[in-house]
Design a protein around this motif. Structure first.
Motif, PDB file in Angstrom:
ATOM      1  N   ASP A 275     -18.397 -31.954-115.472  1.00  0.00           N
ATOM      2  CA  ASP A 275     -16.996 -32.265-114.343  1.00  0.00           C
ATOM      3  C   ASP A 275     -16.540 -31.389-114.102  1.00  0.00           C
ATOM      4  O   ASP A 275     -15.403 -31.172-113.359  1.00  0.00           O
ATOM      5  N   ASP A 276     -16.887 -29.783-114.835  1.00  0.00           N
ATOM      6  CA  ASP A 276     -16.382 -28.826-114.654  1.00  0.00           C
ATOM      7  C   ASP A 276     -16.550 -28.327-113.911  1.00  0.00           C
ATOM      8  O   ASP A 276     -16.563 -27.666-113.096  1.00  0.00           O
ATOM      9  N   TYR A 277     -18.268 -28.244-113.073  1.00  0.00           N
ATOM     10  CA  TYR A 277     -18.514 -28.146-112.200  1.00  0.00           C
ATOM     11  C   TYR A 277     -19.695 -29.386-110.869  1.00  0.00           C
ATOM     12  O   TYR A 277     -19.814 -28.915-110.060  1.00  0.00           O
ATOM     13  N   ARG A 278     -18.795 -30.192-111.217  1.00  0.00           N
ATOM     14  CA  ARG A 278     -19.713 -31.121-110.423  1.00  0.00           C
ATOM     15  C   ARG A 278     -19.588 -30.760-109.036  1.00  0.00           C
ATOM     16  O   ARG A 278     -20.915 -30.550-107.973  1.00  0.00           O
ATOM     17  N   GLU A 279     -18.557 -30.260-108.535  1.00  0.00           N
ATOM     18  CA  GLU A 279     -18.327 -29.579-106.841  1.00  0.00           C
ATOM     19  C   GLU A 279     -19.497 -28.835-106.603  1.00  0.00           C
ATOM     20  O   GLU A 279     -20.779 -28.980-105.353  1.00  0.00           O
ATOM     21  N   LYS A 280     -19.341 -27.731-107.501  1.00  0.00           N
ATOM     22  CA  LYS A 280     -20.292 -26.334-106.542  1.00  0.00           C
ATOM     23  C   LYS A 280     -21.841 -26.735-107.119  1.00  0.00           C
ATOM     24  O   LYS A 280     -22.893 -26.495-106.498  1.00  0.00           O
ATOM     25  N   MET A 281     -21.787 -27.545-108.399  1.00  0.00           N
ATOM     26  CA  MET A 281     -23.175 -28.446-108.689  1.00  0.00           C
ATOM     27  C   MET A 281     -23.804 -28.836-107.375  1.00  0.00           C
ATOM     28  O   MET A 281     -24.979 -28.910-106.845  1.00  0.00           O
ATOM     29  N   ILE A 282     -22.911 -29.742-106.643  1.00  0.00           N
ATOM     30  CA  ILE A 282     -23.325 -30.134-105.974  1.00  0.00           C
ATOM     31  C   ILE A 282     -23.975 -29.486-104.534  1.00  0.00           C
ATOM     32  O   ILE A 282     -24.990 -29.716-103.678  1.00  0.00           O
ATOM     33  N   GLU A 283     -22.865 -28.694-104.345  1.00  0.00           N
ATOM     34  CA  GLU A 283     -23.090 -28.030-103.256  1.00  0.00           C
ATOM     35  C   GLU A 283     -24.529 -26.991-103.323  1.00  0.00           C
ATOM     36  O   GLU A 283     -25.160 -26.590-102.443  1.00  0.00           O
ATOM     37  N   ALA A 284     -24.592 -26.915-104.046  1.00  0.00           N
ATOM     38  CA  ALA A 284     -25.889 -25.832-104.962  1.00  0.00           C
ATOM     39  C   ALA A 284     -26.686 -26.227-104.415  1.00  0.00           C
ATOM     40  O   ALA A 284     -27.807 -26.180-104.329  1.00  0.00           O
ATOM     41  N   GLY A 285     -27.077 -27.545-104.556  1.00  0.00           N
ATOM     42  CA  GLY A 285     -28.494 -28.807-104.800  1.00  0.00           C
ATOM     43  C   GLY A 285     -28.762 -29.377-106.081  1.00  0.00           C
ATOM     44  O   GLY A 285     -29.754 -29.570-106.058  1.00  0.00           O
ATOM     45  N   LEU A 286     -27.679 -29.263-106.709  1.00  0.00           N
ATOM     46  CA  LEU A 286     -28.228 -29.277-108.266  1.00  0.00           C
ATOM     47  C   LEU A 286     -28.083 -30.577-108.602  1.00  0.00           C
ATOM     48  O   LEU A 286     -27.320 -31.160-108.231  1.00  0.00           O
ATOM     49  N   PRO A 287     -29.263 -31.199-109.052  1.00  0.00           N
ATOM     50  CA  PRO A 287     -29.279 -32.917-109.231  1.00  0.00           C
ATOM     51  C   PRO A 287     -27.564 -33.092-110.495  1.00  0.00           C
ATOM     52  O   PRO A 287     -27.779 -32.080-111.342  1.00  0.00           O
ATOM     53  N   VAL A 288     -26.806 -33.961-109.587  1.00  0.00           N
ATOM     54  CA  VAL A 288     -25.711 -34.238-111.112  1.00  0.00           C
ATOM     55  C   VAL A 288     -26.047 -35.936-111.491  1.00  0.00           C
ATOM     56  O   VAL A 288     -26.220 -36.795-111.163  1.00  0.00           O
ATOM     57  N   GLU A 289     -25.561 -36.537-112.512  1.00  0.00           N
ATOM     58  CA  GLU A 289     -25.486 -37.846-112.945  1.00  0.00           C
ATOM     59  C   GLU A 289     -24.748 -38.760-112.641  1.00  0.00           C
ATOM     60  O   GLU A 289     -24.533 -39.610-112.363  1.00  0.00           O
ATOM     61  N   LYS A 290     -23.023 -37.772-112.151  1.00  0.00           N
ATOM     62  CA  LYS A 290     -22.392 -38.593-111.217  1.00  0.00           C
ATOM     63  C   LYS A 290     -22.023 -38.009-110.230  1.00  0.00           C
ATOM     64  O   LYS A 290     -21.365 -37.097-110.069  1.00  0.00           O
ATOM     65  N   GLU A 291     -22.385 -38.672-109.092  1.00  0.00           N
ATOM     66  CA  GLU A 291     -22.107 -38.529-107.705  1.00  0.00           C
ATOM     67  C   GLU A 291     -20.578 -38.545-106.715  1.00  0.00           C
ATOM     68  O   GLU A 291     -20.171 -39.102-108.219  1.00  0.00           O
TER      69      GLU A 291
END
Lengths: 544, 332
Positions: free
Chosen positions: B316-332
């Motif tokens: 929740d804290d970093y979702r945007e940044k993770m998606i941007e960096a191409g890191l897999p996330v649980e909730k898009e």
């Protein structure tokens, strides 16, 4: 290095030759610059919901404690006596034979009698006797009892943060009294009053939030490893592709963030990446890094058992979420104390993973079948033994290596021969330091247990004196130019120590040398090591 | 006042009280020969049990052995089975060597520094030698004394006496253990006073038991070789004590009561002092546990759930940044 720091010979001349005339209970505490770390930042303390978050300064008289601080200490003391047999027994049975005294690197380097492990423990024992024993209540000072005062509390804070919990004294104690255990309890008590140091408090706050001590956010973590991808490509011509947070990977790899962040640990990190690339290409080993569990180290250990558990929980949680078979742990000292002696007890059981087996050799890691976490030196030693790595030892011929056993893998685990086996298979020039300074008798880097700050450099240099002295010995005798180790704190702490005492010696990590020697299909001819230093025989060649 | 003088004076005063008392009249002999020994024995037993139960009551939440050798890992790496035990049997061997031979103390070194700042480590076995002599001779003396508490005297005790008394110069034969005990205790005492660091850490309560034990040993030697105590009378008193038919004997003099009184003091002193180290060593978690907590899960009885920062909170804290960096996330 700071300008105010004494020169090495001055520091040696400053070692107190004999204890003062006055008894230790009558010698008041003097908090000296260069010997202590800055007070914990109140924001870090507050972010973890730890008690008494407020700005404070150890040099001021008023430490801004709650009014009932004595009750808090008393009750905290009693609670820990009831919860830890170790603490209770160690409070009772010391005979003060003094065998531990000159085993402590801080005592050897300072001569301050309160750095004798026995006296460090007596700082707490004196209060224990006064508050919890019949003899102490009746006979008082005669049996070494004294009342808790503000001065005593300051003395605790000062000297408990001059102990690196290295356990060397416990090897020599006829009853196995472990000063690390006493320091751990003492620091827990101090933390009840919000008395931590910032070099611990802020890393644990970071680790809680971002998954690592350095506060590296997930995207930045990936960025940093991407930098190494470029460096590796430049040196070897190989493009490595580290995987992150990958569900269904075979193995989760966790290592201290220090190696991601700062030289020379970064070369060890590059070593891991190259090594995993080789194992993937050749044997299909599927390893993932995690950004959530991106810290192997655990500064919670230096705060309280509870904090240790809070931070450690991420390893199993992440292994479960990703569905890996088992966890591989990188090179780190206190991280392995936590994994070997606390993790499974605190955060197990681990029935969601499999008993670790090397998919390449089929070796079952029987010694890790419950905790399901294998040390990378164990893993690598097994691969080498089975002839699975293609190694060119001569690529480390420019290094004359000695090995520093890190305190915790040595004395809280006993991982002594695995790294040596690896070293002997990846380099040709290996020389041991004197026997009283290695293996279970190894000397601390002087900066462990959260004391690796900048403001206490004098303390660190004096604490690291015995280690540096042994390195100097092999440097002069065999021309050793490389101090290898399996600990990220060492890789941060030993370079300044070497610069101070033995400037010609560099510090590296085990898997940096493994990666130097590793012959990878499709690589360019190597002319330099991972640092860009020319290999032996390549010095004249134009590296560019 | 110096710690050691304070302790010395305390022991002398105690000895004088018993001597003067027992020599002055008959009734104090009942006090020093019957009441105090019973009282002391009771306090010793109750106090020791209390202390040991106290230790036992606190759990061992974590497996924290000090590992002093190679761990058990890969099958072809030689494990140090005693100094880094993996099994209960290994622990037993480690403990036996620790309790009977002071294995850890045997490692002792002395750190020295040359003028050039070079550090050396010399082997330092004197403390170990002194400790071994002191403790073993103490044990032999103690066992030998069973002859005063048993009737008939068991064969093994008689055998021990023979071995201990193999030097025969006149009568009575010399028991080596008694003199070794004095020598060992004096060594430990002198070391405590002479070595500055050890003197600095020593409390009055460290000197007191040494003076006490030296006093006990010397009065014993005095009785056996010089004042020639009436052994039959002494045994009568002691047998009376253990068979709960206490009596006193007319032929016994003051030195005997000093001896007995100091022993009584020692018995009372043990449960309230560091002398409990003899029991404590068995409870020391850095020595009495196997280093196998990666293979066998150690249970902490008070393990409790703690507040953790979960993956979901982290994402929740970093979702945007993770998606941007191409890191897999649980909730898009």
């Amino acid at each position: 290095m700071s300008d105010e720091l004494l020169k090495p010979d001055e520091l040696i001349a400053n070692i107190e030759p004999a204890p003062p005339r006055k008894g230790w209970m009558d010698t008041p505490i003097n908090i000296r610059k260069g010997m202590y770390c800055y007070a914990s930042n109140h924001k870090s303390v507050a972010s973890l919901d730890l008690p008494n978050a407020r700005p404070w300064n150890p040099l001021e008289d008023d430490w801004k404690l709650p009014e009932n601080w004595k009750d808090i200490i008393f009750n905290g003391f009693r609670e820990r006596l009831d919860k830890f047999r170790s603490f209770k027994v160690f409070m009772d049975i010391c005979v003060r034979c003094g065998a531990c005294a000159d085993k402590c690197h801080f005592f050897i380097g300072s001569g301050d009698p309160k750095n004798m492990p026995v006296l460090r423990a007596e700082l707490l024992r004196s209060i224990y006797r006064n508050d919890f024993t019949t003899a102490g209540k009746v006979f008082g000072k005669m049996v070494g009892a004294r009342e808790m005062t503000m001065d005593v509390l300051k003395e605790w804070w000062y000297y408990l943060f001059q102990c690196t919990e290295c356990r060397r004294c416990s090897v020599f104690c006829p009853y196995g009294i472990d000063t690390a255990e006493i320091t751990i309890m003492g620091r827990e008590l101090l933390n009840l009053l919000g008395l931590n140091i910032d070099w611990i408090a802020t890393p644990i706050a970071n680790c809680n939030r971002t998954g690592n001590h350095l506060g590296i956010q997930p995207h930045a973590f990936k960025d940093m490893l991407d930098f190494f991808v470029e460096d590796i490509e430049e040196i070897t011509g190989i493009t490595v592709e580290p995987q992150y947070n990958k569900k269904g990977a075979d193995i989760l790899f966790i290592t201290p963030s220090g190696d991601v962040f700062a030289d020379p640990g970064t070369y060890t990190c590059m070593g891991y990446m190259l090594y995993f690339h080789f194992l993937k290409e050749k044997y299909g080993l599927d390893v993932t890094w995690s950004t959530y569990a991106s810290e192997g180290g655990n500064f919670g250990l230096f705060t309280s058992h509870e904090m240790m558990k809070r931070l450690n929980s991420k390893m199993y949680a992440e292994a479960k979420r990703l569905g890996v078979k088992w966890i591989l742990g990188g090179e780190c000292g206190h991280m392995w104390r936590v994994i070997n002696q606390y993790m499974d007890t605190m955060n197990g059981p681990t029935d969601f993973m499999e008993e670790p087996v090397s998919p390449i050799t089929g070796t079952k890691f029987e010694n890790a079948k419950s905790t399901k976490m294998v040390h990378i030196a164990e893993f690598t030693a097994d691969l080498i033994k089975h002839g699975k790595l293609d190694l060119d030892k001569s690529r480390n011929d420019h290094l004359k290596v000695t090995f520093h056993d890190s305190c915790n893998p040595a004395r809280a685990m006993g991982m002594l021969d695995e790294p040596r086996y690896v070293i002997n298979n990846v380099c040709n020039h290996f020389y041991e330091m004197p026997s009283n300074t290695i293996r279970e008798q190894t000397f601390c880097c002087g900066s462990g247990a959260g004391l690796n700050a900048g403001e206490n450099l004098e303390l660190r240099m004096m604490g690291g004196l015995p280690r540096a002295n042994a390195v100097k010995h092999v440097h002069e005798k065999y021309g050793v130019n490389t101090l290898s180790c399996v600990c990220a704190i060492d890789r941060a702490a030993l370079p300044p120590l070497m610069e101070y005492w033995v400037p010609e010696v560099e510090v590296n990590g085990l898997h940096e040398m493994v990666a130097n020697a590793l012959i990878i299909p499709g690589e360019n001819e190597r002319t330099t090591d991972l640092r860009g230093e020319p290999l032996a025989g390549m010095e004249g060649d134009d590296v560019e | 006042m110096k710690n050691y003088l304070l302790s010395l004076i305390a022991v002398i005063v105690l000895a004088l009280i018993a001597y003067v008392g027992a020599e002055a009249a008959t009734w104090p002999q009942y006090v020093f020969g019957i009441i105090i020994p019973y009282l002391a024995m009771t306090i010793f037993i109750m106090g020791t049990i209390r202390k040991i139960l106290g230790w036992a009551r606190s759990p061992v939440p974590f497996r924290i052995p000090s590992t002093c050798g190679q761990q058990k890992s890969l099958p072809w790496i030689k494990q140090s089975k005693i100094d880094n035990p993996f099994t209960f049997f290994g622990v037993i061997v480690r403990m036996v060597l620790e309790v009977f031979l002071f294995r850890s103390l045997f490692r002792n070194t002395k750190c020295k520094m040359s003028k050039g700042g070079k550090i050396f480590f010399d082997l330092e076995k004197w403390l170990w030698v002194g400790a071994i002599v002191f403790h073993w001779s103490f044990l032999v003396v103690l066992l030998r004394h069973l002859r005063f508490f048993t009737n008939p005297v068991p064969g093994c005790i008689q055998f021990l006496e023979q071995v201990d008394g193999f030097i025969q110069i006149g009568l009575p034969g010399i028991f080596l253990s008694g003199f070794a005990l004095v020598a060992g205790a004096v060594f430990l005492l002198v070391r405590r006073i002479v070595i500055p660091q050890v003197r600095y850490i020593s409390l009055a309560s460290d000197y007191f038991p040494l003076f006490l034990i030296i006093g006990i040993a010397l009065t014993g030697i005095l009785m056996r070789y010089f004042t020639k105590v009436d052994i039959v009378g002494a045994k009568e008193i002691l047998m009376g004590l253990v068979t709960f038919h206490p009596s006193i004997s007319a032929n016994i003099n003051g030195i005997f009561y000093v001896h007995l009184f100091l022993v009584s003091i020692l018995l009372v002193y043990i449960p309230f002092s560091k002398l409990m180290h003899m029991g404590g060593i068995f409870f020391s978690p850095t020595r009495n546990l196997a280093n196998n907590s990666r293979a066998v899960r150690h249970i902490n009885p008070w393990n409790y759930p703690v507040k953790v920062h979960t993956y979901d909170e982290y994402e929740d804290d970093y979702r945007e940044k993770m998606i941007e960096a191409g890191l897999p996330v649980e909730k898009e």
